[in-house]
Design a protein around this motif. Structure first.
Motif, mmCIF file in Angstrom:
data_model
loop_
_atom_site.group_PDB
_atom_site.id
_atom_site.type_symbol
_atom_site.label_atom_id
_atom_site.label_comp_id
_atom_site.label_asym_id
_atom_site.label_seq_id
_atom_site.Cartn_x
_atom_site.Cartn_y
_atom_site.Cartn_z
ATOM 1 N N GLY A 194 -45.194 -70.861 -7.828
ATOM 2 C CA GLY A 194 -45.306 -71.762 -8.970
ATOM 3 C C GLY A 194 -46.465 -72.715 -8.772
ATOM 4 N N LEU A 195 -47.164 -73.036 -9.856
ATOM 5 C CA LEU A 195 -48.333 -73.906 -9.798
ATOM 6 C C LEU A 195 -48.118 -75.087 -10.728
ATOM 7 C CD1 LEU A 195 -51.253 -74.387 -8.820
ATOM 8 C CD2 LEU A 195 -52.035 -72.915 -10.693
ATOM 9 N N THR A 196 -48.090 -76.307 -10.159
ATOM 10 C CA THR A 196 -47.872 -77.516 -10.935
ATOM 11 C C THR A 196 -48.914 -78.550 -10.533
ATOM 12 O OG1 THR A 196 -45.496 -77.084 -11.016
ATOM 13 C CG2 THR A 196 -46.223 -79.307 -11.585
ATOM 14 N N GLY A 216 -49.625 -63.050 -13.506
ATOM 15 C CA GLY A 216 -49.767 -64.488 -13.347
ATOM 16 C C GLY A 216 -50.347 -65.109 -14.589
ATOM 17 N N THR A 246 -46.427 -63.825 -9.707
ATOM 18 C CA THR A 246 -45.414 -62.977 -9.077
ATOM 19 C C THR A 246 -46.071 -61.657 -8.711
ATOM 20 O OG1 THR A 246 -43.657 -63.958 -10.418
ATOM 21 C CG2 THR A 246 -43.186 -61.837 -9.383
ATOM 22 N N ASP A 304 -43.270 -64.990 -5.095
ATOM 23 C CA ASP A 304 -43.152 -65.700 -6.369
ATOM 24 C C ASP A 304 -43.656 -67.119 -6.139
ATOM 25 O OD1 ASP A 304 -42.532 -66.201 -9.009
ATOM 26 O OD2 ASP A 304 -40.542 -66.953 -8.507
ATOM 27 N N ARG A 327 -42.168 -70.279 -4.104
ATOM 28 C CA ARG A 327 -40.768 -70.305 -4.533
ATOM 29 C C ARG A 327 -39.967 -69.255 -3.777
ATOM 30 N NH1 ARG A 327 -42.177 -71.139 -10.850
ATOM 31 N NH2 ARG A 327 -42.500 -68.891 -10.770
ATOM 32 N N LEU A 358 -49.814 -75.300 -5.483
ATOM 33 C CA LEU A 358 -49.294 -73.937 -5.493
ATOM 34 C C LEU A 358 -48.150 -73.861 -4.490
ATOM 35 C CD1 LEU A 358 -49.614 -71.010 -6.519
ATOM 36 C CD2 LEU A 358 -51.121 -70.607 -4.552
ATOM 37 N N ARG A 359 -46.911 -73.762 -5.011
ATOM 38 C CA ARG A 359 -45.721 -73.827 -4.175
ATOM 39 C C ARG A 359 -45.085 -72.441 -4.053
ATOM 40 N NH1 ARG A 359 -43.456 -78.280 -2.608
ATOM 41 N NH2 ARG A 359 -44.626 -79.429 -4.217
ATOM 42 N N ASP A 379 -51.688 -75.623 -13.945
ATOM 43 C CA ASP A 379 -50.273 -75.252 -14.010
ATOM 44 C C ASP A 379 -50.195 -73.744 -14.237
ATOM 45 O OD1 ASP A 379 -49.213 -77.919 -13.847
ATOM 46 O OD2 ASP A 379 -49.854 -78.208 -15.930
ATOM 47 N N GLU A 384 -48.132 -69.762 -12.739
ATOM 48 C CA GLU A 384 -47.254 -69.048 -11.819
ATOM 49 C C GLU A 384 -47.859 -67.685 -11.508
ATOM 50 O OE1 GLU A 384 -43.554 -68.693 -13.784
ATOM 51 O OE2 GLU A 384 -44.355 -67.649 -15.528
#
Length: 649
Positions: A529-531, A464, A485, A527, A538, A535-536, A481, A483
């Motif tokens: 994603g962080l924006t 990450g 995995t 997996d 995917r 924290l979404r 921001d 990610e």
């Protein structure tokens, strides 16, 4: 003729003798005062005045000075002066003086007064510029001083930068046997806290005698902080050859910052004992043994002075409670019930427990970290705490010019570890910019399960990254921001979920998903994603021997809110086996689980085998990371690829 010659000889010898006798009869040592004043003023960079001077000649020359006044530098008030000595007596040995050596058997100071002033802008009246003259010592031709006697000496210090205003009473004590001992007592405020101190040292006669260690005994109380120092120093002039024992006790180690010149984060009650010495411009505190809240602490610290302060620390703990270290990230350190807590600390912990937030919202104080460079290494053999899955901790931290580098920080979990390399850079607006790379290497699921009171097997691996900025951990989480995995192989689903999400919540989650408590994990791939703090999910796939669980949704790190969906599909069709979607909502601290309204009626039927949409095509290169060969996850990925190709036809 003889009479005339004798008369001339008599005049030639008698007249100079008469003049000399007359001069000696009329001579006053006060005539030398202007010369002494000018030379002393030039050397000290301060106006120097002297009222009277008297010298008694003999095998021991006694010099008595009255009304000696050393003034303040320009832009400081004339009164009170830096120093005023009503009467000073100095004995000087004649024979060594004829050889060019200065030996002073005794100095007596009566009622000396010293005024030390430090202003907000950093200027002081006691910082001397002597033209770079060497630092004394016998090698530099300094005098050999014998006994020093002080009667009713007073020192007043008012130093704004230290928030200090205190008085020191100085005296010497003549014991029945031996040499006079130096005594000092201080009272006032330091670092805006009341201070009292008592010091007892040896005779100044021993200051330069390396064969006669100089005794030291100091007790100091600065607010609730207590410090005791005792032992000997072989060369006090150079602070060398110290054999001192230092004991420190404080309800918060941050209170030591003003005493050491190095900023220290807040801590629970702290105490330590060890050996203190000084060499080559560095104070060293070694053989440390102590407690920090519920954690033990040992090791060595060094503080280098002169120019920029540098703190070096190599510390270790047999057992550490991570709650004791929360002050490093702006949290409230310690746990309720820790012995020695102050009322303020107990209130802060109660407020933390009552708060609906998990992440610290207090600003991390970066400007204070810019006052010194810090190089620290820390190792903990065991991490204690209820349900704590971590086995140990290692961290190497360097702080230079306020920039913090963690390289790396490691949490041991069974035979694996979670590592992080991070850089935190302070910004001029008070914010902290952070960047970190995270790696999970063969994290042991069995260790996670043990924390929940269960057994199992398997490992977790992943990578990450995160980039963010903010003033507190909470604000930084909300601006992040990045990610993550990860992949898991083997293990027991009930124990895994119970430990990762809390035992009670984990069991409720299993019940809502409809998964047997002892279902075996075939593969877990995630997996994320962080924006900007969101924290979404995917891709999230959990494959067991009987069910497949997929996930979607988002977790808001800044506001600490959850909006997640998990859906369970049975691999084998049975009567009543229906796809189930549950929602996980609420806050991080108080999550809730509930089935989606109308989901069962709307999705009647069963998905047989791998009849779920799954397309983790980009994850294939990461599946082997940290867990070795994972044929089952690879088969699932290939199946997902085939399913995606079929759908696109």
């Amino acid at each position: 003729m003889v009479t005339r010659r004798a008369w001339r000889w008599g005049l030639g010898l008698g007249l100079p003798l008469a003049v000399l006798v007359l001069f000696l009869a009329l001579f006053r040592w006060d005539w030398l005062i202007p010369i002494i004043e000018s030379q002393a003023a030039a050397r000290l960079g301060r106006p120097v005045t002297l009222q009277h001077l008297h010298v008694s000649l003999g095998r021991t020359i006694t010099v008595t000075a009255e009304g000696l006044r050393v003034g303040n530098p320009e832009d400081f008030p004339e009164d009170p002066p830096l120093a005023f000595l009503p009467r000073t007596r100095i004995d000087v040995a004649l024979k060594p003086l004829l050889r060019g050596d200065i030996v002073i058997p005794a100095i007596e100071l009566e009622e000396p007064r010293v005024e030390l002033i430090g202003r907000e802008d950093g200027r002081t009246n006691y910082a001397f510029d002597t033209g770079g003259a060497g630092g004394g010592g016998e090698e530099a031709g300094g005098p050999q001083i014998g006994a020093l006697r002080i009667r009713d000496g007073q020192v007043h210090a008012a130093i704004a930068g230290l928030q200090a205003d205190f008085n020191i009473a100085l005296n010497t004590e003549d014991p029945p046997e031996g040499e006079p001992a130096l005594l000092a007592e201080a009272r006032g405020t330091y670092a805006a806290q009341p201070i009292t101190a008592r010091f007892r040292g040896g005779a100044v006669l021993n200051l330069r005698d390396a064969e006669r260690p100089w005794p030291v005994k100091l007790t100091l109380a600065n607010g609730p902080t207590r410090i005791a120092l005792r032992g000997t120093v072989r060369d006090p002039i150079k602070l060398a050859g110290a054999d001192l024992r230092l004991d420190i006790q404080s309800p918060d180690a941050a209170r030591l910052g003003p005493l050491t010149g190095v900023s220290i984060p807040p801590t629970p009650p702290f105490r330590a004992t060890g050996r203190l010495d000084y060499a080559e411009g560095r104070f060293r505190f070694t053989d440390i043994e102590g407690r920090l809240g519920n954690s033990d602490i040992a090791g060595t610290t060094t503080i280098s002075l002169g120019g920029r302060t540098v703190l070096t620390a190599d510390l270790r703990s047999r057992r550490v409670d991570l709650a004791d270290l929360a002050g490093v990230i702006g949290g409230t350190p310690g746990r309720a019930g820790t012995p020695g807590q102050t009322p303020e600390q107990r209130r802060a912990i109660a407020e933390r427990q009552a708060s609906p937030r998990l992440l610290p919202t207090s600003p991390i104080s970066i400007p204070r970290l810019q006052k010194a460079d810090i190089h620290a290494r820390y190792h903990a053999d065991q991490i204690r705490g209820e349900g704590m899955p971590f086995d140990g901790l290692e961290a190497i931290v360097d702080i230079e010019d306020g920039v913090i580098r963690l390289h790396p920080g490691k949490f041991r979990v069974g035979r694996g570890e979670i590592t992080a390399d991070a850089t935190l850079t302070p910004q001029e607006n008070g914010m902290l910019r952070a960047k970190a790379d995270i790696e999970l290497r063969r994290v042991d699921i069995s260790r996670l399960m043990q924390a929940a009171g269960a057994g199992g097997a398997g490992t977790i691996g992943g990578v990450g990254r995160i980039e963010t900025a903010g003033r507190s951990v909470s604000e930084m989480a909300g601006n992040a921001d990045g990610e993550l995995t990860m992949v898991t192989v083997g293990g027991n689903i009930s124990s895994l979920l119970a430990d990762l999400s809390g035992l009670q919540f984990g069991k409720a989650l299993l019940s809502a998903l409809g998964i047997p408590e002892r279902a075996q994990i075939e593969c877990l791939i995630g997996d994320f994603g962080l924006t900007r703090g969101a924290l979404r999910i995917r891709t999230l796939l959990l494959d067991t021997d009987s069910h497949v669980v997929t996930g979607s949704g988002v977790a808001g790190l800044g506001r600490e809110v959850l909006d997640l969906r998990l859906r369970t599909e049975s691999k084998r069709f049975t009567i009543g086996s229906l796809p189930t979607t549950i929602a996980i909502t609420g806050s991080f601290k108080d999550p809730t689980i509930a089935p989606e309204v109308g989901e069962l009626a709307a999705r009647a039927g069963a998905a047989v085998g791998l009849g779920v949409l799954f397309a983790p095509l980009a994850l294939l290169p990461t599946i082997q990371l940290g867990v070795g060969e994972n044929s089952q996850c690879e088969r699932l990925t290939e199946a997902g690829r085939g399913q995606e190709a079929e759908r696109l036809r």
